[in-house]
Design a protein around this motif. Structure first.
Motif, PDB file in Angstrom:
ATOM      1  N   LEU A 129       0.870  -1.176   0.000  1.00 46.97           N
ATOM      2  CA  LEU A 129       0.000   0.000   0.000  1.00 46.97           C
ATOM      3  C   LEU A 129       0.907   1.225   0.000  1.00 46.97           C
ATOM      4  CD1 LEU A 129      -2.545  -1.145   2.740  1.00 46.97           C
ATOM      5  CD2 LEU A 129      -3.058  -0.872   0.294  1.00 46.97           C
ATOM      6  N   ARG A 130       0.840   2.024  -1.057  1.00 48.04           N
ATOM      7  CA  ARG A 130       1.685   3.218  -1.178  1.00 48.04           C
ATOM      8  C   ARG A 130       0.820   4.434  -0.882  1.00 48.04           C
ATOM      9  NH1 ARG A 130       6.394   1.327  -2.956  1.00 48.04           N
ATOM     10  NH2 ARG A 130       6.381  -0.676  -4.082  1.00 48.04           N
ATOM     11  N   TYR A 131       1.152   5.108   0.224  1.00 42.60           N
ATOM     12  CA  TYR A 131       0.260   6.125   0.784  1.00 42.60           C
ATOM     13  C   TYR A 131       0.416   7.482   0.107  1.00 42.60           C
ATOM     14  CZ  TYR A 131      -0.300   2.629   4.430  1.00 42.60           C
ATOM     15  OH  TYR A 131      -0.553   1.463   5.105  1.00 42.60           O
ATOM     16  N   ASP A 132      -0.725   8.164  -0.064  1.00 52.10           N
ATOM     17  CA  ASP A 132      -0.728   9.539  -0.558  1.00 52.10           C
ATOM     18  C   ASP A 132      -0.255  10.477   0.553  1.00 52.10           C
ATOM     19  OD1 ASP A 132      -1.844   8.474  -2.830  1.00 52.10           O
ATOM     20  OD2 ASP A 132      -3.896   9.068  -2.320  1.00 52.10           O
ATOM     21  N   ILE A 133       0.616  11.387   0.219  1.00 49.30           N
ATOM     22  CA  ILE A 133       1.064  12.407   1.166  1.00 49.30           C
ATOM     23  C   ILE A 133       0.397  13.720   0.788  1.00 49.30           C
ATOM     24  CG2 ILE A 133       3.044  13.691   2.074  1.00 49.30           C
ATOM     25  CD1 ILE A 133       4.787  11.280   1.464  1.00 49.30           C
TER      26      ILE A 133
ATOM     27  N   TYR B 221       6.115 -11.195   7.134  1.00 49.30           N
ATOM     28  CA  TYR B 221       6.541  -9.869   7.583  1.00 49.30           C
ATOM     29  C   TYR B 221       5.399  -8.912   7.274  1.00 49.30           C
ATOM     30  CZ  TYR B 221       9.562  -5.772   8.368  1.00 49.30           C
ATOM     31  OH  TYR B 221      10.121  -4.605   8.835  1.00 49.30           O
ATOM     32  N   PHE B 222       4.819  -8.344   8.324  1.00 55.08           N
ATOM     33  CA  PHE B 222       3.753  -7.358   8.203  1.00 55.08           C
ATOM     34  C   PHE B 222       4.398  -5.994   8.460  1.00 55.08           C
ATOM     35  CE2 PHE B 222       1.981 -11.337   9.910  1.00 55.08           C
ATOM     36  CZ  PHE B 222       1.084 -11.650   8.899  1.00 55.08           C
ATOM     37  N   MET B 223       4.685  -5.266   7.392  1.00 50.19           N
ATOM     38  CA  MET B 223       5.463  -4.042   7.483  1.00 50.19           C
ATOM     39  C   MET B 223       4.539  -2.836   7.494  1.00 50.19           C
ATOM     40  SD  MET B 223       7.187  -1.291   6.303  1.00 50.19           S
ATOM     41  CE  MET B 223       6.816  -1.246   4.569  1.00 50.19           C
ATOM     42  N   ALA B 224       4.639  -2.028   8.556  1.00 51.72           N
ATOM     43  CA  ALA B 224       3.736  -0.893   8.759  1.00 51.72           C
ATOM     44  C   ALA B 224       4.273   0.403   8.175  1.00 51.72           C
ATOM     45  CB  ALA B 224       3.476  -0.713  10.254  1.00 51.72           C
ATOM     46  N   ASP B 225       5.508   0.748   8.560  1.00 51.99           N
ATOM     47  CA  ASP B 225       6.069   2.059   8.216  1.00 51.99           C
ATOM     48  C   ASP B 225       7.282   1.889   7.308  1.00 51.99           C
ATOM     49  OD1 ASP B 225       4.171   2.907   9.992  1.00 51.99           O
ATOM     50  OD2 ASP B 225       5.514   4.041  11.281  1.00 51.99           O
ATOM     51  N   GLY B 226       7.032   1.846   6.006  1.00 47.81           N
ATOM     52  CA  GLY B 226       8.116   1.828   5.043  1.00 47.81           C
ATOM     53  C   GLY B 226       8.350   3.224   4.509  1.00 47.81           C
ATOM     54  N   PHE B 227       9.586   3.515   4.119  1.00 49.13           N
ATOM     55  CA  PHE B 227       9.939   4.847   3.615  1.00 49.13           C
ATOM     56  C   PHE B 227      11.156   4.698   2.710  1.00 49.13           C
ATOM     57  CE2 PHE B 227      12.239   3.953   7.431  1.00 49.13           C
ATOM     58  CZ  PHE B 227      13.483   4.532   7.308  1.00 49.13           C
ATOM     59  N   ASN B 228      11.486   5.751   1.962  1.00 47.97           N
ATOM     60  CA  ASN B 228      12.678   5.730   1.120  1.00 47.97           C
ATOM     61  C   ASN B 228      13.907   5.761   2.014  1.00 47.97           C
ATOM     62  OD1 ASN B 228      11.131   5.712  -1.146  1.00 47.97           O
ATOM     63  ND2 ASN B 228      11.474   7.846  -1.709  1.00 47.97           N
ATOM     64  N   GLY B 229      14.353   4.561   2.393  1.00 49.04           N
ATOM     65  CA  GLY B 229      15.487   4.467   3.307  1.00 49.04           C
ATOM     66  C   GLY B 229      15.371   3.336   4.299  1.00 49.04           C
ATOM     67  N   GLY B 230      14.187   2.744   4.446  1.00 54.09           N
ATOM     68  CA  GLY B 230      14.074   1.658   5.410  1.00 54.09           C
ATOM     69  C   GLY B 230      12.656   1.169   5.593  1.00 54.09           C
ATOM     70  N   TYR B 231      12.457   0.345   6.634  1.00 56.20           N
ATOM     71  CA  TYR B 231      11.154  -0.272   6.873  1.00 56.20           C
ATOM     72  C   TYR B 231      11.057  -0.703   8.337  1.00 56.20           C
ATOM     73  CZ  TYR B 231      14.255  -4.174   5.600  1.00 56.20           C
ATOM     74  OH  TYR B 231      15.316  -5.033   5.506  1.00 56.20           O
ATOM     75  N   PHE B 232       9.804  -0.772   8.832  1.00 55.53           N
ATOM     76  CA  PHE B 232       9.537  -0.992  10.246  1.00 55.53           C
ATOM     77  C   PHE B 232       8.224  -1.756  10.361  1.00 55.53           C
ATOM     78  CE2 PHE B 232       8.077   1.538  14.252  1.00 55.53           C
ATOM     79  CZ  PHE B 232       8.436   0.497  15.093  1.00 55.53           C
TER      80      PHE B 232
ATOM     81  N   ASN C  85       9.662  10.326   3.082  1.00 49.54           N
ATOM     82  CA  ASN C  85       8.969  10.292   1.797  1.00 49.54           C
ATOM     83  C   ASN C  85       8.895   8.851   1.315  1.00 49.54           C
ATOM     84  OD1 ASN C  85      11.551   9.785   0.305  1.00 49.54           O
ATOM     85  ND2 ASN C  85      11.996  11.875   0.981  1.00 49.54           N
ATOM     86  N   GLY C  86       8.100   8.616   0.255  1.00 51.95           N
ATOM     87  CA  GLY C  86       7.927   7.267  -0.264  1.00 51.95           C
ATOM     88  C   GLY C  86       7.312   6.323   0.755  1.00 51.95           C
ATOM     89  N   LEU C  87       6.245   6.739   1.413  1.00 50.32           N
ATOM     90  CA  LEU C  87       5.673   5.979   2.527  1.00 50.32           C
ATOM     91  C   LEU C  87       4.798   4.826   2.021  1.00 50.32           C
ATOM     92  CD1 LEU C  87       4.719   8.963   4.845  1.00 50.32           C
ATOM     93  CD2 LEU C  87       6.882   7.730   4.677  1.00 50.32           C
ATOM     94  N   TYR C  88       4.969   3.676   2.657  1.00 47.97           N
ATOM     95  CA  TYR C  88       4.216   2.502   2.207  1.00 47.97           C
ATOM     96  C   TYR C  88       4.168   1.438   3.304  1.00 47.97           C
ATOM     97  CZ  TYR C  88       8.727   0.105   1.403  1.00 47.97           C
ATOM     98  OH  TYR C  88       9.963  -0.475   1.548  1.00 47.97           O
ATOM     99  N   SER C  89       3.307   0.444   3.094  1.00 49.68           N
ATOM    100  CA  SER C  89       3.231  -0.764   3.913  1.00 49.68           C
ATOM    101  C   SER C  89       3.288  -1.964   2.985  1.00 49.68           C
ATOM    102  CB  SER C  89       1.932  -0.822   4.725  1.00 49.68           C
ATOM    103  OG  SER C  89       1.820   0.266   5.615  1.00 49.68           O
ATOM    104  N   PHE C  90       3.633  -3.131   3.532  1.00 51.55           N
ATOM    105  CA  PHE C  90       3.578  -4.331   2.709  1.00 51.55           C
ATOM    106  C   PHE C  90       3.346  -5.566   3.560  1.00 51.55           C
ATOM    107  CE2 PHE C  90       8.400  -4.140   3.071  1.00 51.55           C
ATOM    108  CZ  PHE C  90       8.596  -5.332   3.746  1.00 51.55           C
TER     109      PHE C  90
END
Length: 425
Positions: free
Chosen positions: A168-172, A199-210, A324-329
């Protein structure tokens, strides 16, 4: 009129002859499309060491249209002869095989409906040590327009058996496009969807994932990673000037490095999170213009327990921006569990700017990885259900959601009540 006469006439008159489309054949390699229950060995080359009558070898492929298909197996019996059963829905075929070199053995013809098919192989009796070595399922008589979906030879069987990942790539909001300091998200994994290897990833961004993982039957993690700007799969090869540095971490958090899919700094906390419960994830970015670095800090909250926990804080060089580039997967990292379904709901997405003002995320675009985009697997879905965003993959279900759809969120969620100044440090 004979075909030769027709051809001569058409050449003279300049007409075009169209050949009727012919049925085709697919060779489906077990290495990328089969799973084993029992002790038989499955590798990229197929199934070997098939010794026990308790072993079940399941092969999957998907048909786009109803028709009759002719099935066969490419196999050999190293010694003696074997009787094996092949089950396809309500159809059961019993075959006796004794060829010591690889050959294509006809199974039979089955009527199929659109969707995934499962073919189960079981051993019934044998005079040798093993039932058979099996490399491929051969499907013939495929009508034009009936595309078969399976992991192709020449692609990665590892990723194909892991199954498709979906995002899911979120609108900013435009007004904070370059000023997203905070990213808040929540995950709920439904009962029985917490499959090992997920892996249920909540806070992804251009640079990493959480996000949070199921690492084994007894271990679960909350994991936060930041990629190095140096492009390598070997963390030891990263120059010191481009190395992600761990600045701090929670008392029970492990800090280290990761490789193989890019490299960088990694942290994780063993935490017994549970299916059916909701967990919150908070990410912060602090750019440093003077030193051209950005510090990323992650906190995790068991909402029922009501307490934020610090995971870690990393500095990333050659980076000078907010989030930036916020997403989940949702992904599966265990190929042996690629035949199982996993799912998660994502709710309450909010963004905080550098002044501490919260902005609601109002939409997301649903996308997939290469395994989904190239139609190696079609067991994926995502979007909105009951007002909640969700992602689901694996397990060969048939209610596919086509990729690249945009979903709008209603104003249902409440701004997170977080004392940002008193988060654990």
């Amino acid at each position: 009129m004979k075909k030769t006469s027709l051809l001569i006439v058409c050449i003279i008159l300049g007409c075009t002859i169209y050949a009727a489309a012919q049925p085709s054949k697919a060779i489906i390699p077990l290495g990328g499309n089969a799973w084993v229950k029992g002790n038989a060995l499955l590798t990229d080359t197929g199934v070997t060491s098939w010794k026990s009558a308790k072993d079940i070898i399941s092969i999957y492929f998907r048909a786009d249209a109803a028709q009759e298909l002719m099935l066969a197996l490419r196999l050999r019996v190293p010694m003696g002869k074997s009787r094996v059963s092949i089950t396809i829905g309500k159809n059961v075929f019993i075959k006796q095989v004794a060829n010591p070199v690889f050959d294509t053995i006809t199974i039979g013809t089955v009527a199929v409906q659109p969707g995934y098919l499962k073919i189960d192989l079981k051993g019934l009796s044998k005079t040798g040590r093993t039932y058979a070595d099996v490399t491929d399922l051969v499907v013939s008589g495929i009508n034009p327009g009936n595309e078969l979906t399976y992991v192709k030879t020449g692609s990665s069987f590892h990723f194909g058996r892991r199954g498709p990942s979906v995002h899911l790539r979120y609108d900013i909001p435009q007004e904070i496009k370059k000023d997203v300091k905070w990213f808040y998200n929540e995950i709920t994994v439904p009962q029985k969807m917490d499959v090992t290897g997920s892996y249920f990833m909540a806070d992804g961004f251009n640079g990493g994932y959480f996000g949070m993982q199921v690492n084994s039957a007894t271990e679960r993690r909350v994991l936060f990673s930041v990629w190095s700007p140096f492009n390598t799969d070997d963390p030891k090869s990263i120059p010191d000037s481009l190395r992600v540095k761990l600045l701090k971490k929670g008392a029970t958090v492990h800090g280290g490095e990761f490789g193989d899919e890019g490299s960088g700094g990694q942290s994780y906390m063993n935490y017994p999170w549970m299916a059916g419960k909701t967990y919150a994830f908070l990410l912060k970015a602090e750019p440093d213009n003077l030193h051209n670095i950005t510090t990323y800090t992650a906190w995790f909250k068991d909402i029922a327990a009501g307490k934020w926990l610090l995971i870690a804080s990393f500095s990333r060089p050659q980076t000078n921006s907010y989030l930036n580039g916020l997403y989940s997967f949702v992904e599966n990292f265990e190929p042996n569990n690629g035949d199982k379904v996993r799912m998660a709901y994502f709710t309450g997405q909010w963004l905080g700017d550098s002044a501490g003002k919260w902005h609601r995320i109002t939409g997301a675009t649903y996308t997939g990885d290469e395994t989904a985009r190239k139609n190696y697997r079609k067991d994926y879905s995502g979007g909105l259900t009951g007002g909640k965003l969700y992602l689901r993959n694996g397990g060969f279900f048939n209610d596919l959601t086509p990729l690249n759809q945009k979903f709008s969120l209603s104003a249902g969620s409440h701004q997170p009540a977080i004392d940002l100044k008193n988060l654990p440090q």
